[in-house]
Design a protein around this motif. Structure first.
Motif, PDB file in Angstrom:
ATOM      1  N   GLY A 215       0.763  -1.126  -0.055  1.00 20.27           N
ATOM      2  CA  GLY A 215       0.018   0.062  -0.100  1.00 20.27           C
ATOM      3  C   GLY A 215       0.813   1.242   0.048  1.00 20.27           C
ATOM      4  O   GLY A 215       0.459   2.311   0.390  1.00 20.27           O
ATOM      5  N   LEU A 216       2.202   1.282  -0.202  1.00 19.70           N
ATOM      6  CA  LEU A 216       3.035   2.534  -0.457  1.00 19.70           C
ATOM      7  C   LEU A 216       2.644   3.226  -1.747  1.00 19.70           C
ATOM      8  O   LEU A 216       2.121   2.727  -2.596  1.00 19.70           O
ATOM      9  N   ASP A 217       2.669   4.458  -1.594  1.00 22.30           N
ATOM     10  CA  ASP A 217       2.548   5.472  -2.700  1.00 22.30           C
ATOM     11  C   ASP A 217       3.753   6.286  -3.276  1.00 22.30           C
ATOM     12  O   ASP A 217       4.650   6.107  -2.356  1.00 22.30           O
ATOM     13  N   PRO A 218       3.841   6.726  -4.253  1.00 24.18           N
ATOM     14  CA  PRO A 218       5.022   7.334  -4.820  1.00 24.18           C
ATOM     15  C   PRO A 218       5.497   8.270  -3.954  1.00 24.18           C
ATOM     16  O   PRO A 218       6.736   8.691  -3.563  1.00 24.18           O
ATOM     17  N   ALA A 219       4.647   9.266  -3.323  1.00 22.29           N
ATOM     18  CA  ALA A 219       4.957  10.441  -2.743  1.00 22.29           C
ATOM     19  C   ALA A 219       5.660  10.119  -1.383  1.00 22.29           C
ATOM     20  O   ALA A 219       6.352  10.881  -1.045  1.00 22.29           O
ATOM     21  N   THR A 220       5.024   8.970  -0.511  1.00 21.30           N
ATOM     22  CA  THR A 220       5.559   8.581   0.462  1.00 21.30           C
ATOM     23  C   THR A 220       6.883   7.854   0.323  1.00 21.30           C
ATOM     24  O   THR A 220       7.954   8.308   1.103  1.00 21.30           O
ATOM     25  N   VAL A 221       7.255   7.181  -0.602  1.00 16.91           N
ATOM     26  CA  VAL A 221       8.738   6.536  -1.091  1.00 16.91           C
ATOM     27  C   VAL A 221       9.454   7.677  -1.296  1.00 16.91           C
ATOM     28  O   VAL A 221      10.695   7.721  -0.652  1.00 16.91           O
ATOM     29  N   ASP A 222       9.173   8.664  -1.873  1.00 19.01           N
ATOM     30  CA  ASP A 222       9.886   9.799  -2.207  1.00 19.01           C
ATOM     31  C   ASP A 222      10.256  10.640  -0.968  1.00 19.01           C
ATOM     32  O   ASP A 222      11.442  11.119  -0.789  1.00 19.01           O
ATOM     33  N   ALA A 223       9.471  10.829  -0.153  1.00 20.55           N
ATOM     34  CA  ALA A 223       9.289  11.642   1.051  1.00 20.55           C
ATOM     35  C   ALA A 223      10.447  11.091   2.094  1.00 20.55           C
ATOM     36  O   ALA A 223      11.270  11.631   2.619  1.00 20.55           O
ATOM     37  N   LEU A 224      10.386   9.738   1.881  1.00 27.86           N
ATOM     38  CA  LEU A 224      11.421   9.136   2.934  1.00 27.86           C
ATOM     39  C   LEU A 224      12.966   9.164   2.342  1.00 27.86           C
ATOM     40  O   LEU A 224      13.824   9.182   3.289  1.00 27.86           O
ATOM     41  N   LEU A 225      12.846   8.806   1.168  1.00 27.02           N
ATOM     42  CA  LEU A 225      14.346   8.751   0.408  1.00 27.02           C
ATOM     43  C   LEU A 225      14.976  10.184   0.360  1.00 27.02           C
ATOM     44  O   LEU A 225      16.311  10.438   0.593  1.00 27.02           O
ATOM     45  N   THR A 226      14.023  11.255   0.576  1.00 25.99           N
ATOM     46  CA  THR A 226      14.715  12.676   0.602  1.00 25.99           C
ATOM     47  C   THR A 226      14.799  12.996   2.335  1.00 25.99           C
ATOM     48  O   THR A 226      15.762  13.541   2.731  1.00 25.99           O
ATOM     49  N   GLY A 227      13.615  12.845   3.016  1.00 26.95           N
ATOM     50  CA  GLY A 227      13.604  13.327   4.311  1.00 26.95           C
ATOM     51  C   GLY A 227      14.506  12.550   5.342  1.00 26.95           C
ATOM     52  O   GLY A 227      14.928  13.070   6.156  1.00 26.95           O
ATOM     53  N   ALA A 228      14.616  11.257   5.150  1.00 26.12           N
ATOM     54  CA  ALA A 228      15.417  10.239   5.808  1.00 26.12           C
ATOM     55  C   ALA A 228      16.629   9.842   5.159  1.00 26.12           C
ATOM     56  O   ALA A 228      17.782   9.627   5.951  1.00 26.12           O
ATOM     57  N   GLY A 229      16.674   9.621   3.907  1.00 26.65           N
ATOM     58  CA  GLY A 229      17.807   9.241   3.124  1.00 26.65           C
ATOM     59  C   GLY A 229      18.837  10.033   2.765  1.00 26.65           C
ATOM     60  O   GLY A 229      19.863  10.130   2.340  1.00 26.65           O
ATOM     61  N   GLY A 230      18.333  11.522   2.606  1.00 25.71           N
ATOM     62  CA  GLY A 230      19.214  12.928   2.132  1.00 25.71           C
ATOM     63  C   GLY A 230      19.192  12.724   0.798  1.00 25.71           C
ATOM     64  O   GLY A 230      19.975  13.508   0.522  1.00 25.71           O
ATOM     65  N   PHE A 231      18.564  12.178  -0.106  1.00 26.85           N
ATOM     66  CA  PHE A 231      18.810  12.320  -1.353  1.00 26.85           C
ATOM     67  C   PHE A 231      18.239  13.581  -1.730  1.00 26.85           C
ATOM     68  O   PHE A 231      17.026  14.129  -1.362  1.00 26.85           O
ATOM     69  N   PRO A 232      18.513  14.262  -3.025  1.00 27.44           N
ATOM     70  CA  PRO A 232      18.092  15.506  -3.145  1.00 27.44           C
ATOM     71  C   PRO A 232      16.632  15.413  -3.734  1.00 27.44           C
ATOM     72  O   PRO A 232      15.700  16.258  -3.884  1.00 27.44           O
ATOM     73  N   MET A 233      16.571  14.166  -4.450  1.00 26.94           N
ATOM     74  CA  MET A 233      15.146  14.017  -5.178  1.00 26.94           C
ATOM     75  C   MET A 233      14.639  12.553  -5.001  1.00 26.94           C
ATOM     76  O   MET A 233      15.544  11.692  -4.964  1.00 26.94           O
ATOM     77  N   GLY A 234      13.439  12.234  -4.880  1.00 25.13           N
ATOM     78  CA  GLY A 234      13.022  10.984  -4.700  1.00 25.13           C
ATOM     79  C   GLY A 234      12.861  10.260  -6.095  1.00 25.13           C
ATOM     80  O   GLY A 234      12.917  10.686  -7.124  1.00 25.13           O
ATOM     81  N   PRO A 235      13.230   8.851  -6.251  1.00 26.43           N
ATOM     82  CA  PRO A 235      13.347   8.098  -7.089  1.00 26.43           C
ATOM     83  C   PRO A 235      12.132   8.200  -8.286  1.00 26.43           C
ATOM     84  O   PRO A 235      12.232   8.220  -9.285  1.00 26.43           O
ATOM     85  N   CYS A 236      10.809   8.427  -7.726  1.00 26.89           N
ATOM     86  CA  CYS A 236       9.492   8.943  -8.422  1.00 26.89           C
ATOM     87  C   CYS A 236       9.555  10.065  -9.346  1.00 26.89           C
ATOM     88  O   CYS A 236       9.516  10.193 -10.433  1.00 26.89           O
ATOM     89  N   ALA A 237      10.179  11.076  -8.408  1.00 27.36           N
ATOM     90  CA  ALA A 237       9.988  12.443  -9.028  1.00 27.36           C
ATOM     91  C   ALA A 237      11.307  12.460 -10.075  1.00 27.36           C
ATOM     92  O   ALA A 237      11.108  13.146 -11.102  1.00 27.36           O
ATOM     93  N   LEU A 238      12.379  11.809  -9.590  1.00 27.88           N
ATOM     94  CA  LEU A 238      13.770  11.781 -10.607  1.00 27.88           C
ATOM     95  C   LEU A 238      13.253  11.155 -11.956  1.00 27.88           C
ATOM     96  O   LEU A 238      13.722  11.839 -12.965  1.00 27.88           O
ATOM     97  N   THR A 239      12.793   9.977 -11.843  1.00 24.04           N
ATOM     98  CA  THR A 239      12.530   9.297 -13.240  1.00 24.04           C
ATOM     99  C   THR A 239      11.392   9.945 -13.989  1.00 24.04           C
ATOM    100  O   THR A 239      11.486   9.885 -15.167  1.00 24.04           O
ATOM    101  N   ASP A 240      10.514  10.769 -13.180  1.00 24.75           N
ATOM    102  CA  ASP A 240       9.416  11.655 -14.142  1.00 24.75           C
ATOM    103  C   ASP A 240      10.397  12.612 -14.660  1.00 24.75           C
ATOM    104  O   ASP A 240       9.853  13.097 -15.936  1.00 24.75           O
TER     105      ASP A 240
END
Length: 630
Positions: A215-240
């Motif tokens: 039940g995960l959604d793209p916004a949550t995955v991206d928010a975790l990888l930026t907010g917790a992982g420190g990446f400048p852009m999440g994978p969903c936004a980046l591939t878009d």
């Protein structure tokens, strides 16, 4: 190649698209007379005009002196045909990603330019060696893989094919460095460095999104990888941004290039987007809605509220201190919050015999703005809300996660570390090169190997093994060197004797140690039992590099010569035979030598080792004492 020589080199660029124009801009800015050629009528002249507009905007914004801008533009001009490039010292092709087109172009160029002109392809995924085969002098052909936008991105992958001369590599490295770029020399393998090592950043996110139970959604995955992982852009936004079709094509090229290795399996979720024409920003929709006026999607967030008493477990100290969250002791009904080790919350609860909240990985507790968490089945209601309340004073939001191995950030981090270790182990580039490439070419906040050192080899291996247990396809296999380091870090005997890793691979392992006084017996020579320990350690590295937990079932030792204080002893183990369906039972030959720097030092002992597989490696408990990695 001196700085003066490099600036005198005339540079030709074939292909006046975005990348070709960008490369020409870089060369001209570095002081080269630069010729830009395109087969389409007027395309080169239009690209030169486009570069001119960008340069003049830089002048208007105060980023470039007007005189320097005019000098730059005077050095850049369109070419009419290939013969105009005859005087170039370097020609870079940036035409369509079709090996036949590139090969024919370079073949024609070879008949026009001088015999010592460097010929470079800007391919991002094709084999440089295969392209070079049609040329009479393939030694001068190499890859110069720029990243978009070329004027801004610092990384250039200098791709050395098996046929490329070392002199060509050295000249290209000097030239790229003189342009103010950072060259990373790499082998001619699918994806080179960045497009190979970056695959898990997209692949793990897409795998989670494809799980119908999660039940995960793209916004949550991206928010975790930026907010917790420190990446400048999440994978969903980046591939878009990249374009789902472009990213999917690279995924598939790397997958096919590695003979459909499960580590690079294309995503069904991404393939569905491409099939539907939802390609990201350029089509208006991808994982996210980019149409004008569309509301930005919000990640799943737990509302802070009172709930059961929570205790921060070991490993959460920096985050707890930042939030002012104190351990109040074991109050009745209190729940411990533990950092993930890769296992599900249900598995941790079963192992500890009590309910827990498992927290996803965080790259930097001092700057994190969001964390993911999951409550184990027996947790009292409101545990995640209580966690959100505990972390709110630090400005850290909590996203609820499904109870899957590795959660989101932890599995991504572990998979990135494994991909980087595998690239080094495969000889693509060195450890420093991998980290530089991922920081400069992929925009990662730190290189994966540096992050892996922070996380610890044992933790990374534990997460990968937990993922493999849930999906035993080989996707999460652990590189032999990484597993060996993790094993030695946990081996108190080997650490106490100063035994260190030299090399590891499937079925082979090499370790070394310096003989000290503690190694000696009453006669002043090395105690035979300690030489056997050194040999047994090499055996363990070799047999456990396959994955399952294997133990030595016996050692037959033949002593050849004694060891003494100050000797550096190297033990090398190699698999002789392996037998048993699905097992790693086998026989190994182990040689212990003195290291005299030649690689052929005196033999101290010859050993025959037998092994027996005893099952999978157990994941460490959150209660187990921490061990420093070696």
């Amino acid at each position: 190649m001196t700085s003066e020589t490099t600036t005198r080199t005339v540079v030709g660029v074939v292909g006046a698209g975005t990348m070709g124009a960008g490369i020409a801009h870089v060369a001209a800015a570095a002081g080269h007379d630069t010729l830009l050629l395109d087969a389409r009528d007027g395309a080169a002249a239009a690209a030169v005009e486009q570069v001119g507009r960008r340069v003049r905007r830089s002048v208007e914004k105060g980023r470039l002196d007007e005189a320097d801008a005019e000098a730059l533009l005077a050095r850049l001009r369109p070419a009419a045909d290939l013969t105009d490039l005859a005087g170039c010292g370097l020609v870079v092709e940036a035409v369509v990603e079709d090996p036949a087109v590139k090969q024919e172009l370079l073949r024609e160029l070879a008949g026009v330019v001088a015999a010592d002109t460097l010929l470079a392809t800007n391919t991002s995924s094709l084999s440089v060696g295969a392209i070079a085969t049609a040329l009479p002098r393939p030694g001068r052909v190499l890859g110069l893989h720029f990243f978009n936008p070329a004027p801004l991105m610092r990384l250039v992958e200098v791709v050395r094919a098996p046929s490329t001369d070392q002199a060509a590599v050295d000249a290209a490295v000097a030239l790229v460095a003189a342009w103010g770029k950072t060259p990373v020399v790499c082998a001619d393998t699918p994806g080179f460095v960045v497009n190979r090592v970056a695959r898990p950043y997209y692949g793990e996110a897409f795998r989670l999104l494809a799980d119908p139970v999660g039940g995960l959604d793209p916004a949550t995955v991206d928010a975790l990888l930026t907010g917790a992982g420190g990446f400048p852009m999440g994978p969903c936004a980046l591939t878009d941004l990249i374009g789902q079709d472009v990213n999917a094509a690279v995924n598939r090229a790397v997958w096919e290039g590695f003979d459909r290795d499960p580590r690079f399996t294309p995503s069904v979720v991404q393939d569905a987007l491409v099939a539907a024409g939802t390609l990201g920003r350029k089509s208006g929709r991808g994982f996210l809605d980019h149409t004008e006026g569309a509301d930005a999607p919000q990640p799943a967030t737990v509302e802070p509220c009172t709930g059961p008493a929570l205790r921060p477990g070991r490993g959460l100290d920096p985050l707890a201190r930042r939030a002012g969250w104190h351990d109040q002791g074991e109050e009745p009904g209190s729940v411990e919050v533990v950092p993930t080790d890769g296992r599900t919350a249900a598995a941790v609860e079963a192992a500890l015999g009590r309910p827990v909240v498992v927290l996803d990985a965080v790259r930097d507790p001092a700057t994190a703005t969001r964390v993911g968490a999951v409550a184990s089945p027996a947790c009292p209601p409101g545990a995640l809300a209580a966690l959100a309340a505990a972390l709110a004073p630090a400005g850290v939001a909590v996203s609820p996660l499904p109870d899957v191995p590795g959660l989101v950030v932890a599995r991504t981090a572990a998979a990135l570390v494994a991909a980087a270790e595998d690239a080094v182990e495969s000889g693509v580039t060195d450890r420093a090169g991998v980290d530089r490439a991922m920081e400069l070419g992929a925009g990662h906040p730190a290189g994966p190997l540096a992050w892996g050192r922070d996380l610890g080899d044992r933790w990374v291996v534990g997460v990968l093994d937990a993922l493999h247990a849930a999906e035993p396809t080989g996707r999460y296999r652990v590189p032999a060197t990484l597993r060996a380091r993790a094993m030695l870090a946990a081996d108190r005997v080997s650490r106490g004797l100063g035994i260190g890793l030299v090399a590891a691979g499937p079925g082979h392992g090499t370790v070394r140690a310096t003989v000290t006084e503690t190694w000696l017996n009453g006669f002043g020579i090395v105690h035979g039992g300690l030489v056997a320990v050194l040999a047994d350690t090499a055996l363990a590295v070799a047999c456990n590099s396959h994955g399952p937990l294997t133990v030595g079932a016996g050692l037959d030792v033949v002593w050849v010569s004694p060891g003494r204080t100050g000797d550096v002893l190297v033990a090398e183990a190699r698999e002789r035979v392996r037998y048993g369906a699905g097992a790693r039972n086998g026989v190994y030959d182990i040689t212990v030598r003195r290291d005299d720097g030649s690689g052929t030092g005196d033999v101290v002992a010859e050993v025959r080792g037998r092994t027996r597989s005893v099952g999978p490696v157990p994941a460490p408990s959150p209660d187990s004492p921490p061990q420093e990695d070696t």
